[in-house]
Write an enzyme that holds these catalytic residues in place. Structure first.
Site, PDB file in Angstrom:
ATOM      1  CG  HIS A   1       4.179   2.617 -18.430  1.00  0.00           C
ATOM      2  ND1 HIS A   1       2.900   2.088 -18.344  1.00  0.00           N
ATOM      3  CD2 HIS A   1       4.926   1.944 -17.522  1.00  0.00           C
ATOM      4  CE1 HIS A   1       2.889   1.139 -17.415  1.00  0.00           C
ATOM      5  NE2 HIS A   1       4.102   1.027 -16.909  1.00  0.00           N
TER       6      HIS A   1
ATOM      7  CD  GLN B   1       3.101   3.143 -14.249  1.00  0.00           C
ATOM      8  OE1 GLN B   1       4.252   3.527 -14.315  1.00  0.00           O
ATOM      9  NE2 GLN B   1       2.765   2.022 -13.631  1.00  0.00           N
TER      10      GLN B   1
ATOM     11  N   GLY C   1      10.012   1.878 -10.683  1.00  0.00           N
ATOM     12  CA  GLY C   1       9.877   2.789 -11.818  1.00  0.00           C
ATOM     13  C   GLY C   1       8.430   3.232 -11.952  1.00  0.00           C
TER      14      GLY C   1
ATOM     15  CG  HIS D   1       8.216  -1.722 -17.308  1.00  0.00           C
ATOM     16  ND1 HIS D   1       7.665  -2.963 -17.049  1.00  0.00           N
ATOM     17  CD2 HIS D   1       7.328  -0.805 -16.808  1.00  0.00           C
ATOM     18  CE1 HIS D   1       6.504  -2.793 -16.421  1.00  0.00           C
ATOM     19  NE2 HIS D   1       6.273  -1.493 -16.258  1.00  0.00           N
ATOM     20  CD  GLU D   2       8.663   2.611 -15.478  1.00  0.00           C
ATOM     21  OE1 GLU D   2       7.583   3.199 -15.700  1.00  0.00           O
ATOM     22  OE2 GLU D   2       8.737   1.610 -14.737  1.00  0.00           O
TER      23      GLU D   2
ATOM     24  CB  CYS E   1       3.246  -3.059 -14.348  1.00  0.00           C
ATOM     25  SG  CYS E   1       2.774  -1.387 -14.817  1.00  0.00           S
ATOM     26  CG  LEU E   2       4.036   0.255  -8.948  1.00  0.00           C
ATOM     27  CD1 LEU E   2       4.598   1.641  -8.639  1.00  0.00           C
ATOM     28  CD2 LEU E   2       3.793  -0.523  -7.667  1.00  0.00           C
TER      29      LEU E   2
HETATM   30 ZN    ZN Z   1       4.700  -0.336 -15.463  1.00  0.00          ZN
END
Ligand code: ZN
Length: 178
Positions: free
Chosen positions: A143, A49, A44, A139-140, A97-98
């Site tokens: 963000h 990000q 995701g 989660h997204e 998380c990236l």
């Molecule tokens: Zn994330």
């Protein structure tokens, strides 16, 4: 086109995102998010990000299906998402998380949610989702409100990752000077 993912310590991860309008070049943004996500091997990715505070995220669970043969991969793009309902029942899932590389912790979240969003054709979708789809969606969605999964951790977990988190932050400042 693949973009650079920004990491913890960058202020853009803490801002609230603006809604997307039909006039915005959201098709390009969605394509860039999928390209970047596939390149980094995540499941995701939200627009903040890649440094854009716009209310868009994408999900592609193909990498997950490599580890879990029972998982049927799915792919979706969400514009201007909302969460209309949360189940009282919560589950734990080990999240990463990236934008927070190499940190993984169990996070408790509602098991199912009812969501509303616009898809890549700008059509409204409303559905109740659960399992991994509900997990990634939350989660997204976070963000887009400047919230990171580490904000949901218990005190002992925050202590456990504090040193590593600080290291990521210091590295991100170092890179932004280059
Ligand atoms: Zn994330």
């Amino acid at each position: 086109m693949q973009q650079k993912i920004i990491v913890y310590g960058d202020d853009r991860l803490r801002k609230c995102s603006d809604s997307v309008t039909i006039k915005d070049p959201f098709i390009d943004l969605i394509r860039n998010l999928f390209d970047t996500l596939n390149c980094y091997g995540g499941i995701g990715l939200a627009a903040p990000q890649i440094g854009l505070n716009q209310s868009v995220f994408v999900i592609d669970t193909f990498p997950q299906s490599k580890f879990d043969p029972d998982h049927k991969p799915f792919k979706l793009a969400c514009l201007n998402p909302q969460i209309l309902w949360y189940s009282k029942r919560k589950t734990l899932f080990n999240e990463g998380c990236l934008s927070i590389p190499s940190i993984y912790e169990d996070v408790s979240r509602p098991e199912s949610i009812t969501v509303r969003y616009l898809n890549e054709r700008f059509e409204q979708v409303e559905e109740t989702i659960d399992g991994i789809k509900a997990r990634i969606f939350q989660h997204e969605f976070d963000h887009l409100n400047g919230v990171l999964f580490i904000d949901h951790l218990k005190a002992f977990q925050k202590v456990r990752i504090a040193y590593q988190l600080n290291k990521i932050k210091n590295n991100s400042f170092h890179h932004s000077e280059l």
